[in-house]
Design a protein around this motif. Structure first.
Motif, PDB file in Angstrom:
ATOM      1  N   GLY A  16      46.467  33.684  30.934  1.00  0.00           N
ATOM      2  CA  GLY A  16      46.036  33.134  32.216  1.00  0.00           C
ATOM      3  C   GLY A  16      45.472  34.165  33.169  1.00  0.00           C
ATOM      4  O   GLY A  16      45.455  33.942  34.391  1.00  0.00           O
ATOM      5  N   GLU A  17      44.983  35.286  32.654  1.00  0.00           N
ATOM      6  CA  GLU A  17      44.445  36.355  33.498  1.00  0.00           C
ATOM      7  C   GLU A  17      42.923  36.186  33.608  1.00  0.00           C
ATOM      8  O   GLU A  17      42.154  36.796  32.861  1.00  0.00           O
ATOM      9  CB  GLU A  17      44.796  37.714  32.903  1.00  0.00           C
ATOM     10  CG  GLU A  17      46.296  37.955  32.800  1.00  0.00           C
ATOM     11  CD  GLU A  17      46.631  39.267  32.124  1.00  0.00           C
ATOM     12  OE1 GLU A  17      46.951  40.242  32.853  1.00  0.00           O
ATOM     13  OE2 GLU A  17      46.561  39.337  30.897  1.00  0.00           O
ATOM     14  N   GLY A  18      42.500  35.366  34.549  1.00  0.00           N
ATOM     15  CA  GLY A  18      41.100  35.023  34.677  1.00  0.00           C
ATOM     16  C   GLY A  18      40.188  36.198  34.960  1.00  0.00           C
ATOM     17  O   GLY A  18      39.120  36.329  34.351  1.00  0.00           O
TER      18      GLY A  18
ATOM     19  N   GLY B 177      31.083  35.224  31.487  1.00  0.00           N
ATOM     20  CA  GLY B 177      32.162  35.691  32.345  1.00  0.00           C
ATOM     21  C   GLY B 177      32.847  34.545  33.068  1.00  0.00           C
ATOM     22  O   GLY B 177      34.080  34.470  33.123  1.00  0.00           O
ATOM     23  N   ARG B 178      32.053  33.637  33.623  1.00  0.00           N
ATOM     24  CA  ARG B 178      32.623  32.494  34.338  1.00  0.00           C
ATOM     25  C   ARG B 178      33.376  31.578  33.383  1.00  0.00           C
ATOM     26  O   ARG B 178      34.451  31.074  33.717  1.00  0.00           O
ATOM     27  CB  ARG B 178      31.507  31.717  35.038  1.00  0.00           C
ATOM     28  CG  ARG B 178      31.992  30.554  35.892  1.00  0.00           C
ATOM     29  CD  ARG B 178      32.919  31.006  36.984  1.00  0.00           C
ATOM     30  NE  ARG B 178      33.382  29.907  37.811  1.00  0.00           N
ATOM     31  CZ  ARG B 178      34.380  29.987  38.685  1.00  0.00           C
ATOM     32  NH1 ARG B 178      35.015  31.135  38.870  1.00  0.00           N
ATOM     33  NH2 ARG B 178      34.735  28.939  39.404  1.00  0.00           N
ATOM     34  N   ALA B 179      32.826  31.378  32.189  1.00  0.00           N
ATOM     35  CA  ALA B 179      33.494  30.529  31.205  1.00  0.00           C
ATOM     36  C   ALA B 179      34.855  31.107  30.818  1.00  0.00           C
ATOM     37  O   ALA B 179      35.847  30.375  30.683  1.00  0.00           O
ATOM     38  CB  ALA B 179      32.619  30.374  29.963  1.00  0.00           C
ATOM     39  N   ALA B 180      34.910  32.417  30.656  1.00  0.00           N
ATOM     40  CA  ALA B 180      36.176  33.059  30.288  1.00  0.00           C
ATOM     41  C   ALA B 180      37.212  32.911  31.406  1.00  0.00           C
ATOM     42  O   ALA B 180      38.389  32.628  31.155  1.00  0.00           O
ATOM     43  CB  ALA B 180      35.932  34.539  29.986  1.00  0.00           C
ATOM     44  N   ARG B 181      36.770  33.091  32.646  1.00  0.00           N
ATOM     45  CA  ARG B 181      37.694  32.960  33.776  1.00  0.00           C
ATOM     46  C   ARG B 181      38.261  31.539  33.859  1.00  0.00           C
ATOM     47  O   ARG B 181      39.473  31.345  34.037  1.00  0.00           O
ATOM     48  CB  ARG B 181      36.988  33.325  35.078  1.00  0.00           C
ATOM     49  CG  ARG B 181      37.863  33.172  36.324  1.00  0.00           C
ATOM     50  CD  ARG B 181      37.068  33.469  37.583  1.00  0.00           C
ATOM     51  NE  ARG B 181      36.862  34.883  37.797  1.00  0.00           N
ATOM     52  CZ  ARG B 181      37.679  35.669  38.517  1.00  0.00           C
ATOM     53  NH1 ARG B 181      38.770  35.157  39.067  1.00  0.00           N
ATOM     54  NH2 ARG B 181      37.402  36.940  38.678  1.00  0.00           N
ATOM     55  N   LEU B 182      37.393  30.546  33.719  1.00  0.00           N
ATOM     56  CA  LEU B 182      37.849  29.156  33.780  1.00  0.00           C
ATOM     57  C   LEU B 182      38.740  28.802  32.590  1.00  0.00           C
ATOM     58  O   LEU B 182      39.711  28.046  32.726  1.00  0.00           O
ATOM     59  CB  LEU B 182      36.650  28.213  33.838  1.00  0.00           C
ATOM     60  CG  LEU B 182      35.818  28.251  35.116  1.00  0.00           C
ATOM     61  CD1 LEU B 182      34.591  27.362  34.984  1.00  0.00           C
ATOM     62  CD2 LEU B 182      36.656  27.819  36.320  1.00  0.00           C
TER      63      LEU B 182
ATOM     64  N   LEU C  22      33.896  27.746  21.585  1.00  0.00           N
ATOM     65  CA  LEU C  22      35.207  27.193  21.943  1.00  0.00           C
ATOM     66  C   LEU C  22      35.587  27.584  23.362  1.00  0.00           C
ATOM     67  O   LEU C  22      36.050  26.743  24.151  1.00  0.00           O
ATOM     68  CB  LEU C  22      36.266  27.702  20.955  1.00  0.00           C
ATOM     69  CG  LEU C  22      37.718  27.316  21.255  1.00  0.00           C
ATOM     70  CD1 LEU C  22      37.877  25.795  21.316  1.00  0.00           C
ATOM     71  CD2 LEU C  22      38.648  27.912  20.199  1.00  0.00           C
ATOM     72  N   ILE C  23      35.387  28.838  23.720  1.00  0.00           N
ATOM     73  CA  ILE C  23      35.709  29.287  25.079  1.00  0.00           C
ATOM     74  C   ILE C  23      34.864  28.535  26.095  1.00  0.00           C
ATOM     75  O   ILE C  23      35.357  28.118  27.156  1.00  0.00           O
ATOM     76  CB  ILE C  23      35.491  30.811  25.199  1.00  0.00           C
ATOM     77  CG1 ILE C  23      36.506  31.556  24.327  1.00  0.00           C
ATOM     78  CG2 ILE C  23      35.615  31.260  26.656  1.00  0.00           C
ATOM     79  CD1 ILE C  23      36.260  33.052  24.237  1.00  0.00           C
ATOM     80  N   ALA C  24      33.582  28.330  25.771  1.00  0.00           N
ATOM     81  CA  ALA C  24      32.697  27.615  26.697  1.00  0.00           C
ATOM     82  C   ALA C  24      33.127  26.161  26.850  1.00  0.00           C
ATOM     83  O   ALA C  24      33.041  25.593  27.942  1.00  0.00           O
ATOM     84  CB  ALA C  24      31.255  27.689  26.200  1.00  0.00           C
ATOM     85  N   ARG C  25      33.603  25.538  25.759  1.00  0.00           N
ATOM     86  CA  ARG C  25      34.059  24.146  25.855  1.00  0.00           C
ATOM     87  C   ARG C  25      35.361  24.048  26.636  1.00  0.00           C
ATOM     88  O   ARG C  25      35.553  23.143  27.445  1.00  0.00           O
ATOM     89  CB  ARG C  25      34.251  23.560  24.451  1.00  0.00           C
ATOM     90  CG  ARG C  25      32.948  23.118  23.807  1.00  0.00           C
ATOM     91  CD  ARG C  25      33.193  22.322  22.543  1.00  0.00           C
ATOM     92  NE  ARG C  25      33.560  23.177  21.425  1.00  0.00           N
ATOM     93  CZ  ARG C  25      34.743  23.176  20.846  1.00  0.00           C
ATOM     94  NH1 ARG C  25      35.709  22.385  21.285  1.00  0.00           N
ATOM     95  NH2 ARG C  25      35.009  23.969  19.825  1.00  0.00           N
ATOM     96  N   VAL C  26      36.241  25.001  26.390  1.00  0.00           N
ATOM     97  CA  VAL C  26      37.556  24.982  27.046  1.00  0.00           C
ATOM     98  C   VAL C  26      37.412  25.178  28.549  1.00  0.00           C
ATOM     99  O   VAL C  26      38.227  24.672  29.332  1.00  0.00           O
ATOM    100  CB  VAL C  26      38.469  26.071  26.435  1.00  0.00           C
ATOM    101  CG1 VAL C  26      39.739  26.263  27.268  1.00  0.00           C
ATOM    102  CG2 VAL C  26      38.846  25.693  24.999  1.00  0.00           C
ATOM    103  N   CYS C  27      36.374  25.866  28.982  1.00  0.00           N
ATOM    104  CA  CYS C  27      36.218  26.140  30.416  1.00  0.00           C
ATOM    105  C   CYS C  27      36.073  24.857  31.224  1.00  0.00           C
ATOM    106  O   CYS C  27      36.351  24.834  32.423  1.00  0.00           O
ATOM    107  CB  CYS C  27      35.046  27.075  30.668  1.00  0.00           C
ATOM    108  SG  CYS C  27      33.441  26.287  30.888  1.00  0.00           S
ATOM    109  N   GLY C  28      35.636  23.780  30.580  1.00  0.00           N
ATOM    110  CA  GLY C  28      35.602  22.485  31.248  1.00  0.00           C
ATOM    111  C   GLY C  28      34.369  22.219  32.088  1.00  0.00           C
ATOM    112  O   GLY C  28      34.271  21.173  32.722  1.00  0.00           O
TER     113      GLY C  28
END
Length: 282
Positions: free
Chosen positions: A229-231, A128-133, A173-179
């Motif tokens: 961009g809807e976190g 959830g946090r990764a998706a928001r970021l 990919l989503i986890a990497r993109v979250c930074g």
């Protein structure tokens, strides 16, 4: 890939300090000291991911030890994910790998099968946090890659091999993109631990005649929320996906237990004639 210039540029002691240098303890095995020295250079940024280490013979000469000792040190670094060793080639520094974390998770699951629910709770929090970021940080090329993954999953139909592989790639990919490297590393370790459970769940879903439309729709909605961009919405979809996956795991566990019970057949006592009762020693 450029080779790290250990022998040139910076002095040798800057990259790999000899084990008999100042402050070195004679009680520490040479292999351990070599591994620690290489690890320290990586931590200091003098060796980076992708850099090649010197050949075993060169390291052995520099440290004044046998190549067997060097191999022991490299084997230890490889097992913890610090470097990658390749047959006939020089070892390469890897991106940090959460191998110890993954091993800990596997140990808990082996010791207690019910720990899977706790692991899925943790995954829901992190996904959830990764998706928001990711919704805050994803670039157009990264969003395009996510959408390609969604199309591939949809086109895979009932092929569990393709579906699971691409699903893992999408979530990675989503986890990497979250930074956040800690979130990414934890989810990477978790993905390795849960990979087989995911495949089993996909197979159970297929054998049960359940279609993938709802699951595909949830993933598509997640990617679109990130793209827009809807976190908060992205986080909601990510948690829902993990909750659904947890339900599938519970289903697959129940089906597996039923299969085991049916494979065992009737109890041996059921084959004993009514007039013959099992005796027990007093």
């Amino acid at each position: 890939m450029a080779e790290t210039m250990i022998g040139g540029g910076p002095s040798d002691s800057d990259i790999v300090a000899k084990p008999d240098g100042p402050g070195a303890s004679k009680r520490i095995p040479f292999g351990t000291r070599i591994a620690t020295s290489i690890r320290d250079q990586i931590s200091a940024g003098k060796l980076r991911a992708g850099d090649e280490l010197p050949a075993e013979a060169e390291l052995a000469e520099r440290f004044g030890v046998s190549q067997r000792v060097v191999r022991d040190a490299l084997r230890a670094l490889n097992s913890e994910g610090t470097i990658a060793t390749r047959q006939g080639k020089r070892a390469v520094v890897r991106e940090p790998q959460p191998i110890a974390v993954g091993n800990y998770m596997r140990f808990l699951l082996d010791a207690d099968a019910n720990a899977i629910e706790e692991l899925m709770d943790l995954r829901a929090l992190l996904e959830g946090r990764a998706a928001r970021l990711s919704a805050e940080r994803a670039t157009p090329p990264e969003v395009a890659a996510m959408r390609r993954a969604i199309r591939t999953i949809a086109e895979a139909g009932d092929d569990p091999g393709i579906r699971v592989t691409v699903d893992l790639d999408l979530h990675d990919l989503i986890a990497r993109v979250c930074g956040n490297r800690f979130i990414h590393s934890m989810l990477t370790a978790m993905a390795g631990v849960l990979a087989e459970e995911r495949r089993r769940g996909a197979e159970i879903t297929q054998s049960s005649g359940i279609d993938h439309l709802e699951n595909d729709a949830q993933h598509a909605a997640l990617v679109e929320a990130i793209a827009n961009g809807e976190g908060e919405l992205a986080e909601k979809h990510a948690v829902e996906i993990v909750t659904r996956a947890r339900d599938y795991l519970q289903q697959s566990k129940g089906v597996a237990e039923q299969r085991e019970d049916s494979d065992l057949g009737p109890s041996p006592l059921q084959w004993v004639p009514d007039l013959v009762k099992p005796t027990r020693s007093r």
